[in-house]
Write a protein that holds these residues in place. Structure first.
Motif, PDB file in Angstrom:
ATOM      1  N   GLY A 130      -7.191  -4.523  -7.360  1.00 35.26           N
ATOM      2  CA  GLY A 130      -6.831  -3.465  -6.432  1.00 35.26           C
ATOM      3  C   GLY A 130      -6.313  -2.071  -6.330  1.00 35.26           C
ATOM      4  O   GLY A 130      -4.824  -2.284  -6.675  1.00 35.26           O
ATOM      5  N   SER A 131      -6.163  -1.117  -5.658  1.00 34.76           N
ATOM      6  CA  SER A 131      -5.549  -0.083  -4.886  1.00 34.76           C
ATOM      7  C   SER A 131      -4.761  -0.559  -3.676  1.00 34.76           C
ATOM      8  O   SER A 131      -5.038  -1.244  -3.362  1.00 34.76           O
ATOM      9  CB  SER A 131      -6.281   1.348  -4.119  1.00 34.76           C
ATOM     10  OG  SER A 131      -7.100   1.352  -5.207  1.00 34.76           O
ATOM     11  N   MET A 132      -3.498  -0.452  -4.167  1.00 32.11           N
ATOM     12  CA  MET A 132      -2.675  -0.889  -3.322  1.00 32.11           C
ATOM     13  C   MET A 132      -1.181  -0.348  -2.387  1.00 32.11           C
ATOM     14  O   MET A 132      -1.101   0.793  -3.164  1.00 32.11           O
ATOM     15  CB  MET A 132      -1.905  -2.218  -3.329  1.00 32.11           C
ATOM     16  CG  MET A 132      -1.470  -2.072  -5.723  1.00 32.11           C
ATOM     17  SD  MET A 132      -0.496  -3.739  -5.835  1.00 32.11           S
ATOM     18  CE  MET A 132      -1.662  -4.455  -6.386  1.00 32.11           C
ATOM     19  N   ARG A 133      -0.946  -0.587  -2.389  1.00 32.30           N
ATOM     20  CA  ARG A 133       0.550   0.532  -1.639  1.00 32.30           C
ATOM     21  C   ARG A 133       1.503   0.302  -2.853  1.00 32.30           C
ATOM     22  O   ARG A 133       1.715  -0.344  -3.954  1.00 32.30           O
ATOM     23  CB  ARG A 133       1.267   0.019  -0.718  1.00 32.30           C
ATOM     24  CG  ARG A 133       0.885   0.238   1.019  1.00 32.30           C
ATOM     25  CD  ARG A 133       0.890  -0.366   1.979  1.00 32.30           C
ATOM     26  NE  ARG A 133       0.836  -2.218   2.329  1.00 32.30           N
ATOM     27  CZ  ARG A 133       1.672  -2.859   2.576  1.00 32.30           C
ATOM     28  NH1 ARG A 133       1.659  -2.117   3.583  1.00 32.30           N
ATOM     29  NH2 ARG A 133       1.285  -3.824   2.874  1.00 32.30           N
ATOM     30  N   VAL A 134       2.332   1.755  -3.035  1.00 31.61           N
ATOM     31  CA  VAL A 134       3.218   1.874  -4.052  1.00 31.61           C
ATOM     32  C   VAL A 134       4.566   2.474  -3.719  1.00 31.61           C
ATOM     33  O   VAL A 134       4.588   3.799  -2.837  1.00 31.61           O
ATOM     34  CB  VAL A 134       2.911   1.975  -5.009  1.00 31.61           C
ATOM     35  CG1 VAL A 134       2.253   3.916  -4.934  1.00 31.61           C
ATOM     36  CG2 VAL A 134       3.657   2.385  -6.373  1.00 31.61           C
ATOM     37  N   GLY A 135       5.505   2.502  -4.409  1.00 30.56           N
ATOM     38  CA  GLY A 135       6.872   3.461  -4.002  1.00 30.56           C
ATOM     39  C   GLY A 135       7.415   4.187  -5.298  1.00 30.56           C
ATOM     40  O   GLY A 135       7.174   3.209  -6.384  1.00 30.56           O
ATOM     41  N   VAL A 136       7.636   4.855  -5.724  1.00 22.90           N
ATOM     42  CA  VAL A 136       7.753   5.537  -7.141  1.00 22.90           C
ATOM     43  C   VAL A 136       8.981   5.800  -6.519  1.00 22.90           C
ATOM     44  O   VAL A 136       9.181   7.263  -5.800  1.00 22.90           O
ATOM     45  CB  VAL A 136       7.180   6.383  -7.279  1.00 22.90           C
ATOM     46  CG1 VAL A 136       8.205   7.490  -8.553  1.00 22.90           C
ATOM     47  CG2 VAL A 136       5.946   6.459  -7.693  1.00 22.90           C
ATOM     48  N   PHE A 137      10.178   6.130  -6.848  1.00 20.39           N
ATOM     49  CA  PHE A 137      12.045   6.365  -6.566  1.00 20.39           C
ATOM     50  C   PHE A 137      12.838   6.730  -8.459  1.00 20.39           C
ATOM     51  O   PHE A 137      12.678   6.403  -8.909  1.00 20.39           O
ATOM     52  CB  PHE A 137      12.313   4.291  -6.605  1.00 20.39           C
ATOM     53  CG  PHE A 137      11.984   3.645  -5.596  1.00 20.39           C
ATOM     54  CD1 PHE A 137      12.254   4.473  -4.077  1.00 20.39           C
ATOM     55  CD2 PHE A 137      10.979   3.337  -4.915  1.00 20.39           C
ATOM     56  CE1 PHE A 137      11.317   3.107  -2.813  1.00 20.39           C
ATOM     57  CE2 PHE A 137       9.917   1.977  -4.575  1.00 20.39           C
ATOM     58  CZ  PHE A 137      10.474   2.662  -3.149  1.00 20.39           C
ATOM     59  N   SER A 138      13.024   7.556  -7.653  1.00 17.79           N
ATOM     60  CA  SER A 138      13.938   8.475  -9.106  1.00 17.79           C
ATOM     61  C   SER A 138      14.954   8.348  -8.790  1.00 17.79           C
ATOM     62  O   SER A 138      15.765   8.387  -7.532  1.00 17.79           O
ATOM     63  CB  SER A 138      13.614   9.167  -9.496  1.00 17.79           C
ATOM     64  OG  SER A 138      13.553  10.607  -8.392  1.00 17.79           O
ATOM     65  N   GLU A 140      14.420  -4.496  -2.539  1.00 16.21           N
ATOM     66  CA  GLU A 140      14.898  -3.600  -1.282  1.00 16.21           C
ATOM     67  C   GLU A 140      14.007  -2.883  -1.642  1.00 16.21           C
ATOM     68  O   GLU A 140      13.211  -2.543  -0.550  1.00 16.21           O
ATOM     69  CB  GLU A 140      16.199  -3.225  -1.627  1.00 16.21           C
ATOM     70  CG  GLU A 140      18.045  -4.307  -1.000  1.00 16.21           C
ATOM     71  CD  GLU A 140      18.966  -3.228  -1.079  1.00 16.21           C
ATOM     72  OE1 GLU A 140      18.812  -2.248  -1.214  1.00 16.21           O
ATOM     73  OE2 GLU A 140      19.808  -3.895  -1.123  1.00 16.21           O
ATOM     74  N   LEU A 141      13.275  -2.566  -2.890  1.00 20.10           N
ATOM     75  CA  LEU A 141      12.185  -0.941  -3.343  1.00 20.10           C
ATOM     76  C   LEU A 141      11.238  -2.017  -2.350  1.00 20.10           C
ATOM     77  O   LEU A 141      10.333  -1.104  -2.365  1.00 20.10           O
ATOM     78  CB  LEU A 141      12.338  -0.577  -4.316  1.00 20.10           C
ATOM     79  CG  LEU A 141      13.695  -0.227  -4.983  1.00 20.10           C
ATOM     80  CD1 LEU A 141      13.320   0.659  -6.380  1.00 20.10           C
ATOM     81  CD2 LEU A 141      13.790   0.723  -4.120  1.00 20.10           C
ATOM     82  N   LEU A 142      10.762  -3.311  -2.629  1.00 18.17           N
ATOM     83  CA  LEU A 142       9.409  -3.781  -2.562  1.00 18.17           C
ATOM     84  C   LEU A 142       9.252  -3.850  -0.954  1.00 18.17           C
ATOM     85  O   LEU A 142       8.137  -4.141  -0.581  1.00 18.17           O
ATOM     86  CB  LEU A 142       9.831  -5.310  -2.814  1.00 18.17           C
ATOM     87  CG  LEU A 142       8.049  -5.694  -2.805  1.00 18.17           C
ATOM     88  CD1 LEU A 142       6.711  -5.366  -3.084  1.00 18.17           C
ATOM     89  CD2 LEU A 142       8.754  -7.858  -3.172  1.00 18.17           C
ATOM     90  N   ASP A 143      10.611  -3.963  -0.312  1.00 16.17           N
ATOM     91  CA  ASP A 143      10.377  -4.146   1.037  1.00 16.17           C
ATOM     92  C   ASP A 143      10.056  -2.506   1.785  1.00 16.17           C
ATOM     93  O   ASP A 143       9.491  -2.757   2.673  1.00 16.17           O
ATOM     94  CB  ASP A 143      11.945  -4.603   1.484  1.00 16.17           C
ATOM     95  CG  ASP A 143      12.011  -5.848   1.161  1.00 16.17           C
ATOM     96  OD1 ASP A 143      11.481  -7.090   1.544  1.00 16.17           O
ATOM     97  OD2 ASP A 143      13.473  -6.493   1.736  1.00 16.17           O
ATOM     98  N   VAL A 144      10.740  -1.325   0.956  1.00 11.48           N
ATOM     99  CA  VAL A 144      10.192   0.082   1.608  1.00 11.48           C
ATOM    100  C   VAL A 144       8.506  -0.153   1.095  1.00 11.48           C
ATOM    101  O   VAL A 144       8.342   0.547   2.218  1.00 11.48           O
ATOM    102  CB  VAL A 144      11.088   0.060   0.860  1.00 11.48           C
ATOM    103  CG1 VAL A 144      10.714   1.560   1.185  1.00 11.48           C
ATOM    104  CG2 VAL A 144      12.488   0.947   1.254  1.00 11.48           C
ATOM    105  N   VAL A 145       8.363  -0.605  -0.053  1.00 11.82           N
ATOM    106  CA  VAL A 145       6.763  -0.398  -0.285  1.00 11.82           C
ATOM    107  C   VAL A 145       5.969  -1.100   1.142  1.00 11.82           C
ATOM    108  O   VAL A 145       5.241  -0.645   1.570  1.00 11.82           O
ATOM    109  CB  VAL A 145       6.425  -0.842  -1.252  1.00 11.82           C
ATOM    110  CG1 VAL A 145       4.873  -0.615  -1.760  1.00 11.82           C
ATOM    111  CG2 VAL A 145       7.000  -0.022  -2.778  1.00 11.82           C
ATOM    112  N   THR A 146       6.550  -2.441   1.156  1.00  9.53           N
ATOM    113  CA  THR A 146       5.581  -3.403   2.196  1.00  9.53           C
ATOM    114  C   THR A 146       5.616  -3.198   3.327  1.00  9.53           C
ATOM    115  O   THR A 146       4.667  -3.622   4.641  1.00  9.53           O
ATOM    116  CB  THR A 146       5.325  -5.107   2.014  1.00  9.53           C
ATOM    117  OG1 THR A 146       7.170  -5.035   2.088  1.00  9.53           O
ATOM    118  CG2 THR A 146       5.298  -5.222   1.019  1.00  9.53           C
ATOM    119  N   ALA A 147       7.043  -1.887   3.789  1.00  8.09           N
ATOM    120  CA  ALA A 147       6.594  -1.352   5.595  1.00  8.09           C
ATOM    121  C   ALA A 147       5.589  -0.759   5.344  1.00  8.09           C
ATOM    122  O   ALA A 147       5.589   0.156   6.532  1.00  8.09           O
ATOM    123  CB  ALA A 147       7.818  -0.727   5.865  1.00  8.09           C
TER     124      ALA A 147
END
Length: 398
Positions: free
Chosen positions: A137-145, A155-162
């Protein structure tokens, strides 16, 4: 072959990573701006029309995954944008074009993304990512470069889930115009329509203007008095556009629509407007597992049995019975269109007040033109109301 070829502008791509809220990640290279993007991960199945997709306000706060592998081939032009800017929060592609090649192109897609600060990622397995979203299913995501991609993935996962979820998000007023404006009819004017901008695409009022409709585009915060002030004697019809967010949060717009229905002003809604008509009639709405996005969705008109190939962009749907006429506060209503892939409600029709809506995009920007007849149906409703009022005046005279 180099693993990190220069971009069309000569820049070398930086490392990038995409992190989903369930912990799965994909490593690739930067595409567009370098930095951080957060949103809801959704996939679009259109093989063409990426410029219209990116500039569709309905994609506000979403990171778009393109299922077509090659993106950017035709560049960006000055005519096909559906709003004043790119609204997508981020962009995910497999193989970006090395250079654009089209007689209408004015610049490369990646340059446009960079200029507008849109963070993207390329050279990842978008097929695997799409399959994951279909299953989970659709979910929250972060793209980091760049530097952001060097941080530990935990740490990036914490940013996404917040980050905020799409459920409960009131976004229409964030993308709506702040000032009313008019799109004049082309040729002779026949009707005047008040169009509530919940994230309207530029092609929509153009499609009405081509049919002799003068369109007054109003902010999402407009009141009933604002709507009734359109036209010399009030609007001939009211239109609710597409837009982002959870329809359950749109209490102001739903209340306005109920007032419109009570006055029997002809109403036409698309996408978000379809969901708001459903809620105005007393139906519920719910979030789809991964939504419908793209320009190849099959929908059946239940009145004619005709199948239309349609353009979609929605993550919520109306919860209404498919095979029954429902009693509502505004009389009888029924489901008029249904998606052939999953039986999702794709249209509503009121039988006792002049109102109807569809879940897809009949303006077809980008997409097929199978559903353009829906604008003609709107004209039929407005003409029937005008004829009825003229007959009433004749009866009063006699």
């Amino acid at each position: 072959m180099t693993l990190n070829p220069p971009t069309p502008s000569g820049l070398v791509r930086e490392p990038a990573v995409l992190v989903l809220e369930d912990g799965r990640s994909f490593r690739g290279l930067s595409y567009g701006a370098v930095g951080e993007a957060l949103g809801e991960a959704v996939f679009s199945t259109g093989m063409t029309g990426y410029q219209e997709t990116l500039t569709d306000p309905s994609y506000h706060r979403q990171v778009i995954v393109m299922t077509a592998p090659h993106i950017g081939n035709t560049g960006v032009n000055d005519d096909d944008g559906e709003s004043r800017r790119i609204w997508a929060a981020g962009f995910v592609v497999r193989d970006p074009a090395l250079r654009s090649s089209n007689w209408r192109a004015r610049r490369d897609l990646e340059d446009e993304l960079r200029d507008q600060g849109i963070v993207g990622i390329c050279h990842i397995d978008t097929r695997a990512l799409t399959r994951h979203l279909r299953e989970r299913g659709s979910m929250r995501v972060g793209v980091f470069s760049g530097a952001a991609a060097q941080r530990p993935e935990s740490e990036l996962l914490d940013v996404v889930t917040a980050a905020p979820r799409m459920e409960g998000a009131a976004l229409a007023q964030e993308v709506s115009t702040t000032e009313a404006y008019v799109v004049p009819a082309r040729g002779e004017k026949h009707f005047t329509v008040a169009a509530l901008d919940l994230g309207i695409k530029e092609m929509t009022p153009q499609m009405m203007a081509e049919r002799g409709i003068e369109v007054h585009v109003l902010p999402a915060t407009s009141t009933l008095d604002d709507v009734l002030a359109v036209g010399e004697h009030g609007p001939d019809g009211v239109f609710f556009s597409n837009g982002p967010g959870d329809p359950a949060t749109a209490e102001h717009e739903i209340t306005l629509l109920r007032d419109v229905l009570s006055r029997r002003v002809p109403f036409f809604g698309i996408c978000f407007g379809n969901q708001l008509l459903g809620r105005a009639l007393g139906f519920g709405t719910y979030k789809l597992k991964y939504g419908h996005r793209g320009i190849n969705q099959p929908v059946m008109d239940r009145a004619t049995g005709k199948v239309e190939v349609t353009a979609h962009n929605h993550g919520f749907a109306v919860d209404a019975p498919l095979d029954a006429v429902s009693d509502t506060p505004f009389g009888r209503a029924r489901v008029s269109h249904v998606c052939l892939n999953d039986d999702v409600v794709e249209g509503l029709e009121c039988l006792d007040v002049p109102a109807y809506s569809v879940q897809y995009h009949p303006e077809a920007a980008a997409g097929p033109h199978d559903a353009a007849y829906l604008f003609d149906r709107f004209i039929e409703l407005m003409q029937a109301r005008r004829t009825h009022h003229q007959d009433e005046k004749i009866e009063e005279v006699h």
